[in-house]
Design a protein around this motif. Sequence first.
Motif, PDB file in Angstrom:
ATOM      1  N   THR A  77      -8.985   4.084  -8.239  1.00  0.00           N
ATOM      2  CA  THR A  77      -8.834   3.284  -9.463  1.00  0.00           C
ATOM      3  C   THR A  77      -9.392   1.886  -9.250  1.00  0.00           C
ATOM      4  N   GLU A  78      -9.073   1.291  -8.115  1.00  0.00           N
ATOM      5  CA  GLU A  78      -9.570  -0.058  -7.804  1.00  0.00           C
ATOM      6  C   GLU A  78     -11.088  -0.060  -7.664  1.00  0.00           C
TER       7      GLU A  78
ATOM      8  N   THR B 105      -5.637   7.756  -4.823  1.00  0.00           N
ATOM      9  CA  THR B 105      -5.764   7.532  -6.265  1.00  0.00           C
ATOM     10  C   THR B 105      -5.819   6.043  -6.572  1.00  0.00           C
ATOM     11  N   LYS B 106      -4.994   5.270  -5.875  1.00  0.00           N
ATOM     12  CA  LYS B 106      -4.975   3.812  -6.068  1.00  0.00           C
ATOM     13  C   LYS B 106      -6.328   3.215  -5.681  1.00  0.00           C
ATOM     14  N   TYR B 107      -6.840   3.643  -4.534  1.00  0.00           N
ATOM     15  CA  TYR B 107      -8.129   3.128  -4.076  1.00  0.00           C
ATOM     16  C   TYR B 107      -9.248   3.502  -5.051  1.00  0.00           C
TER      17      TYR B 107
ATOM     18  N   THR C 187       0.831  -1.198   0.000  1.00  0.00           N
ATOM     19  CA  THR C 187       0.000   0.000   0.000  1.00  0.00           C
ATOM     20  C   THR C 187       0.866   1.248   0.000  1.00  0.00           C
TER      21      THR C 187
ATOM     22  N   VAL D  14      -1.438   9.426  -3.265  1.00  0.00           N
ATOM     23  CA  VAL D  14      -1.185   8.264  -4.124  1.00  0.00           C
ATOM     24  C   VAL D  14      -2.076   7.101  -3.705  1.00  0.00           C
ATOM     25  N   ARG D  15      -2.197   6.920  -2.385  1.00  0.00           N
ATOM     26  CA  ARG D  15      -3.039   5.839  -1.872  1.00  0.00           C
ATOM     27  C   ARG D  15      -4.496   6.054  -2.258  1.00  0.00           C
TER      28      ARG D  15
END
Length: 211
Positions: free
Chosen positions: A15-16, A11-13, A2, A8-9
């Motif tokens: 996207t998922e 944005t990652k979440y 993670t 960044v985290r």
Amino acid sequence: MTPTNPSVRKTKYMTEAAAAAAIAAILVLLKLVMPFLVAVTMMASAVPIAVIAGLHGMRWGIGTAVAEILLVNMIGGPEIGLTTAFYAAALGLALGYSFIHGLSFVKSVHVVALAFLVEMTYKVTFSIYILGIADALAASIERLASVIRWIWQPLARLFSMDPSPEKAAYTTGGMVFFAILFIIEAYIYAYWNVEIGRNILKRLKAGMREN
């Protein structure tokens, strides 16, 4: 792994969650494109939402559920967007809740089955009184009747009842029998949602640990 940076985290979440919402929407829309794949919709459409909730919390799960409902409404229209899409959302959030709180397999099945029964009651009521689909109840009965015709007809003859499931469903005995079968159906779909969801979440978490 993670990301440690909050932006960044996030944005990652996001996207998922967007990917999970799209997958859930596609699984729901399979019902329109290929009706014989409705079982896939019932067994798997809730899983992407549940996985996001299990990985990132209920807030992300709710956001994914809302996105899935909006996508299905835009593509398939309100008849499926405000009914079957809510099925995926309700079961997905119920399953996600069981993941977050570490419920056992059996307790998870109970929670998801309860969500199934509540959502299906809403679906029939909404279809009849809001969307004006007068034959919604009859369609649900016909779907269930087609599955259990092989057992209904011998039992109906044994108890001197109308062997036609569509007609007998409106008798007292028929309603009781169909209610029991409806509960059984809820637990069958709940079982498969929990089984598939737990396996996918387990694999994803193992992959995240390795990375």
